[in-house]
Design a protein around this motif. Structure first.
Motif, PDB file in Angstrom:
ATOM      1  N   UNK A 132       0.790  -1.215   0.000  1.00  0.00           N
ATOM      2  CA  UNK A 132       0.000   0.000   0.000  1.00  0.00           C
ATOM      3  C   UNK A 132       0.823   1.266   0.000  1.00  0.00           C
ATOM      4  N   UNK A 133       0.137   2.381  -0.212  1.00  0.00           N
ATOM      5  CA  UNK A 133       0.761   3.701  -0.143  1.00  0.00           C
ATOM      6  C   UNK A 133       0.788   4.180   1.305  1.00  0.00           C
TER       7      UNK A 133
ATOM      8  N   UNK B  61      -0.994   9.713  15.212  1.00  0.00           N
ATOM      9  CA  UNK B  61      -0.119  10.844  15.522  1.00  0.00           C
ATOM     10  C   UNK B  61       1.149  10.335  16.202  1.00  0.00           C
ATOM     11  N   UNK B  62       2.291  10.827  15.730  1.00  0.00           N
ATOM     12  CA  UNK B  62       3.581  10.513  16.328  1.00  0.00           C
ATOM     13  C   UNK B  62       4.274  11.818  16.756  1.00  0.00           C
ATOM     14  N   UNK B  63       5.374  11.679  17.470  1.00  0.00           N
ATOM     15  CA  UNK B  63       6.109  12.843  17.990  1.00  0.00           C
ATOM     16  C   UNK B  63       5.203  13.697  18.862  1.00  0.00           C
TER      17      UNK B  63
ATOM     18  N   UNK C 152      -0.643   8.307   7.604  1.00  0.00           N
ATOM     19  CA  UNK C 152      -1.816   7.684   6.965  1.00  0.00           C
ATOM     20  C   UNK C 152      -1.344   6.655   5.956  1.00  0.00           C
ATOM     21  N   UNK C 153      -2.114   5.596   5.796  1.00  0.00           N
ATOM     22  CA  UNK C 153      -1.862   4.591   4.774  1.00  0.00           C
ATOM     23  C   UNK C 153      -3.119   4.408   3.946  1.00  0.00           C
ATOM     24  N   UNK C 154      -2.942   3.916   2.723  1.00  0.00           N
ATOM     25  CA  UNK C 154      -4.084   3.683   1.845  1.00  0.00           C
ATOM     26  C   UNK C 154      -3.701   2.746   0.727  1.00  0.00           C
ATOM     27  N   UNK C 155      -4.692   2.362  -0.049  1.00  0.00           N
ATOM     28  CA  UNK C 155      -4.421   1.472  -1.173  1.00  0.00           C
ATOM     29  C   UNK C 155      -3.572   2.152  -2.229  1.00  0.00           C
ATOM     30  N   UNK C 156      -3.733   3.470  -2.374  1.00  0.00           N
ATOM     31  CA  UNK C 156      -2.960   4.216  -3.359  1.00  0.00           C
ATOM     32  C   UNK C 156      -2.659   5.601  -2.811  1.00  0.00           C
TER      33      UNK C 156
ATOM     34  N   UNK D 224      -4.241   7.645   0.531  1.00  0.00           N
ATOM     35  CA  UNK D 224      -3.367   7.985   1.655  1.00  0.00           C
ATOM     36  C   UNK D 224      -3.358   9.482   1.909  1.00  0.00           C
ATOM     37  N   UNK D 225      -3.285  10.295   0.843  1.00  0.00           N
ATOM     38  CA  UNK D 225      -3.248  11.751   1.021  1.00  0.00           C
ATOM     39  C   UNK D 225      -4.581  12.289   1.522  1.00  0.00           C
ATOM     40  N   UNK D 226      -5.699  11.754   1.029  1.00  0.00           N
ATOM     41  CA  UNK D 226      -7.008  12.198   1.514  1.00  0.00           C
ATOM     42  C   UNK D 226      -7.152  11.914   3.012  1.00  0.00           C
ATOM     43  N   UNK D 227      -6.733  10.722   3.422  1.00  0.00           N
ATOM     44  CA  UNK D 227      -6.823  10.367   4.834  1.00  0.00           C
ATOM     45  C   UNK D 227      -5.885  11.236   5.669  1.00  0.00           C
TER      46      UNK D 227
END
Length: 376
Positions: A302-303, A327-329, A348-352, A356-359
């Motif tokens: 995934x992306x 959230x990290x840091x 965020x992770x996503x199929x593409x 990922x960017x939308x999430x």
């Protein structure tokens, strides 16, 4: 018992968590002491200083010596960002601890602007022109700090002389990408080509914001022929400088044209995105530094995307917030985060790429709204 590892960097959370994934016990020195850094670290020491500048040498050496004593017999020292403008300090690190990463000599070759421009010229690598004297046409040039990281140090050039420790670099067109690699001093293995973007402010127009790596099933970020050319250039520079470990080649791409802007000789801001393979990347980094280039396994399917959430107002003190898992840091409750300073990192992770960017954007917006509501 698992091996201990020393870590020194501006923000140590990603390296500390990568060390845990690699089965190591991290002993961490950094500037922030975020909550999740402290949770991952076996022991922690604060570093003095300000984000974007090298920490005080004497206090950094003392912190690492103290951590090494607590660790017993650490495997070595891994450096993150913050030391590219202090090769003398890196050399002193190497005299006291086994350095797992770029040597001071390698850092000079890659981070001294005159030396790096000459290196690129010798190896026929496209690189923007640099100058030390004020340019005749300042609108065509940028002012950069030697060894700077994060983009916050980059300004538009003027007719004024460069301050000490700065230089001029010609503007070139293109979109920002990075070729992320693992090097063993002779050759490289490609990890990913990431796309990057900025979070500009009036005085920091090139401040780094985030990056995304695409999914395995979607079209690549860069054409295969272009990646091959950039990888070949990066490999020639690795062989010429003896660079070892995780590194990234920052590039600007404009159609078929590209320019190598710099090589970051260390694990970088995209470690969270890259460390999703079967082989833990910090373990691979250590192996490559010790001369054994490991197999990395299949790339992630995934992306993934990550971006720094900068504070839009001063938080003094930081509230005791219930941070979401993405959230990290995470800053410690009661600490102070100045306006426009890094507040946290959102993942965020996503199929593409698009998913990922939308999430990522929705998660960042929700986080800002929750923090604003907590303020009121």
């Amino acid at each position: 018992m698992a091996d201990a590892i020393l870590i020194a960097t501006q923000a140590g959370r990603a390296l500390a968590q990568a060390a845990r994934r690699a089965g190591l016990r991290p002993y961490v020195a950094d500037l922030f002491g975020d909550s999740d850094t402290l949770a991952a670290a076996e022991a922690y020491r604060p570093l003095p200083g300000r984000f974007g500048t090298a920490p005080c040498a004497a206090e950094t050496l003392a912190a690492l010596d103290d951590l090494a004593g607590a660790a017993g017999h650490p495997l070595g020292l891994v450096l993150g960002s913050g030391f590219e403008d202090a090769p003398g300090l890196v050399a002193e690190f190497a005299r006291r601890h086994r350095l797992l990463g770029a040597t001071a000599e390698t850092i000079v070759s890659l981070k001294d602007p005159v030396a790096f421009a000459a290196l690129c010229a010798r190896h026929d690598v496209p690189h923007p022109a640099i100058a030390l004297d004020p340019p005749a046409e300042p609108s065509r040039w940028l002012l950069k700090r030697t060894g700077g990281s994060g983009g916050g140090h980059i300004r538009a050039a003027t007719r004024s002389s460069a301050p000490p420790g700065h230089y001029f670099q010609a503007r070139v067109p293109g979109r920002a990408h990075a070729l992320n690699v693992l090097a063993d001093g002779r050759a490289i293995r490609i990890l990913a080509a990431t796309e990057q973007w900025c979070a500009p402010t009036p005085i920091r127009p090139y401040r780094y914001a985030g990056a995304v790596t695409r999914g395995a099933a979607e079209p690549p970020a860069l054409p295969e022929r272009l990646v091959a050319a950039i990888a070949d250039a990066t490999a020639r520079i690795v062989a010429a400088t003896g660079l070892r470990g995780l590194a990234s080649a920052d590039i600007l791409v404009d159609g078929a044209d590209w320019w190598l802007m710099e090589i970051n000789p260390r694990p970088g801001a995209t470690l969270d995105l890259l460390d999703r393979r079967p082989v833990p990347l910090l373990g691979a980094h250590i192996g490559a530094c010790l001369g054994a280039m490991p197999e990395l396994g299949a790339p992630p399917v995934g992306a993934a995307a990550a971006q720094i959430c900068y504070a839009d107002r001063e938080l003094a003190p930081v509230p005791d917030h219930d941070w979401p898992d993405c959230v990290r840091d995470r800053p410690r409750p009661g600490s102070v985060v100045r306006r426009d300073a890094p507040l946290c990192t959102v993942l965020a992770e996503g199929a593409d790429r698009a998913e990922a960017l939308d999430l990522l954007e929705s998660r960042t917006a929700c986080l800002r709204a929750a923090l604003a509501a907590q303020k009121t």
